[in-house]
Design an enzyme around this catalytic site. Structure first.
Site, PDB file in Angstrom:
ATOM      1  N   SER A  78      -6.706  -2.565   6.164  1.00 28.05           N
ATOM      2  CA  SER A  78      -7.433  -3.121   5.022  1.00 28.05           C
ATOM      3  C   SER A  78      -8.607  -3.974   5.479  1.00 28.05           C
ATOM      4  O   SER A  78      -9.518  -4.227   4.694  1.00 28.05           O
ATOM      5  CB  SER A  78      -6.490  -4.002   4.201  1.00 28.05           C
ATOM      6  OG  SER A  78      -6.053  -5.086   4.994  1.00 28.05           O
ATOM      7  N   CYS A 131      -1.745  -0.795   9.448  1.00 26.91           N
ATOM      8  CA  CYS A 131      -1.548  -1.668   8.287  1.00 26.91           C
ATOM      9  C   CYS A 131      -0.148  -1.392   7.743  1.00 26.91           C
ATOM     10  O   CYS A 131       0.130  -0.272   7.295  1.00 26.91           O
ATOM     11  CB  CYS A 131      -2.601  -1.344   7.235  1.00 26.91           C
ATOM     12  SG  CYS A 131      -2.399  -2.207   5.676  1.00 26.91           S
ATOM     13  N   ASN A 132       0.716  -2.392   7.819  1.00 26.82           N
ATOM     14  CA  ASN A 132       2.085  -2.210   7.333  1.00 26.82           C
ATOM     15  C   ASN A 132       2.108  -1.907   5.839  1.00 26.82           C
ATOM     16  O   ASN A 132       2.958  -1.157   5.354  1.00 26.82           O
ATOM     17  CB  ASN A 132       2.901  -3.486   7.573  1.00 26.82           C
ATOM     18  CG  ASN A 132       3.069  -3.812   9.042  1.00 26.82           C
ATOM     19  OD1 ASN A 132       4.037  -3.407   9.665  1.00 26.82           O
ATOM     20  ND2 ASN A 132       2.122  -4.529   9.606  1.00 26.82           N
ATOM     21  N   CYS A 152       2.773  -7.926   9.149  1.00 23.80           N
ATOM     22  CA  CYS A 152       1.395  -7.654   8.716  1.00 23.80           C
ATOM     23  C   CYS A 152       0.542  -7.791   9.969  1.00 23.80           C
ATOM     24  O   CYS A 152       0.672  -8.788  10.700  1.00 23.80           O
ATOM     25  CB  CYS A 152       0.975  -8.662   7.651  1.00 23.80           C
ATOM     26  SG  CYS A 152      -0.809  -8.644   7.294  1.00 23.80           S
TER      27      CYS A 152
HETATM   28  N1  DGL Z   1      -2.958  -5.964   7.714  1.00 23.47           N
HETATM   29  C1  DGL Z   1      -2.256  -5.351   6.662  1.00 23.47           C
HETATM   30  C2  DGL Z   1      -0.771  -5.211   6.924  1.00 23.47           C
HETATM   31  O1  DGL Z   1      -0.388  -5.012   8.001  1.00 23.47           O
HETATM   32  C3  DGL Z   1      -2.588  -5.668   5.257  1.00 23.47           C
HETATM   33  C4  DGL Z   1      -3.072  -7.000   4.852  1.00 23.47           C
HETATM   34  C5  DGL Z   1      -3.632  -6.980   3.454  1.00 23.47           C
HETATM   35  O2  DGL Z   1      -4.660  -6.374   3.269  1.00 23.47           O
HETATM   36  O3  DGL Z   1      -3.032  -7.555   2.541  1.00 23.47           O
HETATM   37  O4  DGL Z   1       0.018  -5.268   6.055  1.00 23.47           O
END
Ligand code: DGL
Length: 272
Positions: A20, A82-83, A192
């Site tokens: 993201s 991105c999780n 995250c």
């Molecule tokens: N970095 C992302 C993750 O691993 C998402 C963070 C987001 O955009 O809320 O979940």
């Protein structure tokens, strides 16, 4: 279309990585180390970050757009760094794309496999904690009740602004985790990819407020290793010295504002 590569040839096409925003750069750092012959194209959907407060349908739509962007750049494999996007979109991406897709997910398995009578605190976006894919992963753990999920909205926005310093997140951590004051915590899962950049801030806060070892765990290294296995299995590894630059950065946001933050995050010390 995937090119056919014979055993004696190699595949110098880059690997696409998206998130993201900047979070996936933490995974990219692992991948660069793990796979020294490979080149990468990173796409940060910074204009749409954070994903974590969006609906499943919105995240799915954005993840598909990000994947399309990278496929048009000619990537040979895709890493969902991105999780949140993994939880919302991995099934659809795997069905629709004809390149191999590797993705990160919250590393509760290694955390739960470590013995102890303390809790496993899983910090992620609100979306990840609620989505069925993550819930199913938690249900497969030997003791799902040992895992406490906390959706930490607010952290990503600050990291997207280039803030990473210890102390800069204490207000949000107190708001989200203050209710667990004094709890015994064996492991904290950084679910995250953004949170990996503020690991020192999270750990210091945790050691001040919890009992137990509060060992930090994330899924980045395991995902980079999995990427290596998939490239091998598909016969699409690169060999020899990769062309420079090894990383090309693209963003849906303002490139002039985003590039320096990306470069800074690629260099700052992380906890490993
Ligand atoms: N970095 C992302 C993750 O691993 C998402 C963070 C987001 O955009 O809320 O979940």
């Amino acid at each position: 279309m995937r090119e056919i590569v014979s055993e004696t040839e190699y595949d110098a096409r880059p690997i696409g990585v998206f998130d993201s925003g900047f979070g996936g750069a933490s995974l990219l750092r692992n991948a660069l180390k793990e796979l020294p012959t490979e080149r990468f194209i990173y796409y940060g959907d910074n204009a749409n970050a954070p994903y974590g407060d969006k609906t499943e349908e919105e995240i799915l739509f954005l993840a598909q757009n990000a994947a399309e962007f990278l496929l048009h750049k000619g990537v040979k494999a895709l890493v969902v760094a991105c999780n949140t996007a993994t939880s919302a979109a991995i099934k659809a991406l795997r069905q629709r794309l004809d390149v191999p897709v590797v993705s990160v997910e919250p590393a509760i398995k290694p955390a739960c496999e470590r013995e102890g009578d303390g809790k496993v605190l899983m910090l992620a976006t609100v979306a990840t904690t609620k989505l069925a894919r993550y819930r199913a992963l938690q249900a497969r753990m030997p003791d799902p009740g040992r895992v406490i999920n906390v959706g930490c909205s607010g952290l990503v926005e600050r990291i997207e602004a280039g803030v990473t310093g210890d102390g800069a997140f204490d207000d949000i951590l107190a708001e989200k985790l203050g209710g667990f004051e004094g709890m015994k915590v064996d492991s904290i899962v950084l679910g995250c990819t953004h949170f990996v950049f503020i690991a020192p801030a999270i750990r210091r806060w945790a050691l001040d407020h919890f009992k137990g070892e509060c060992r930090l765990v994330d899924g980045n290294a395991a995902t980079a290793r999995q990427l290596g296995r998939v490239l091998k299995r598909e016969g699409i590894e690169a060999r020899g010295v990769p062309e420079e630059p090894r990383v090309r950065f693209f963003t849906s946001g303002d490139a002039n504002a985003c590039r320096p933050i990306f470069d800074m995050l690629m260099e700052i010390p992380i906890y490993e």
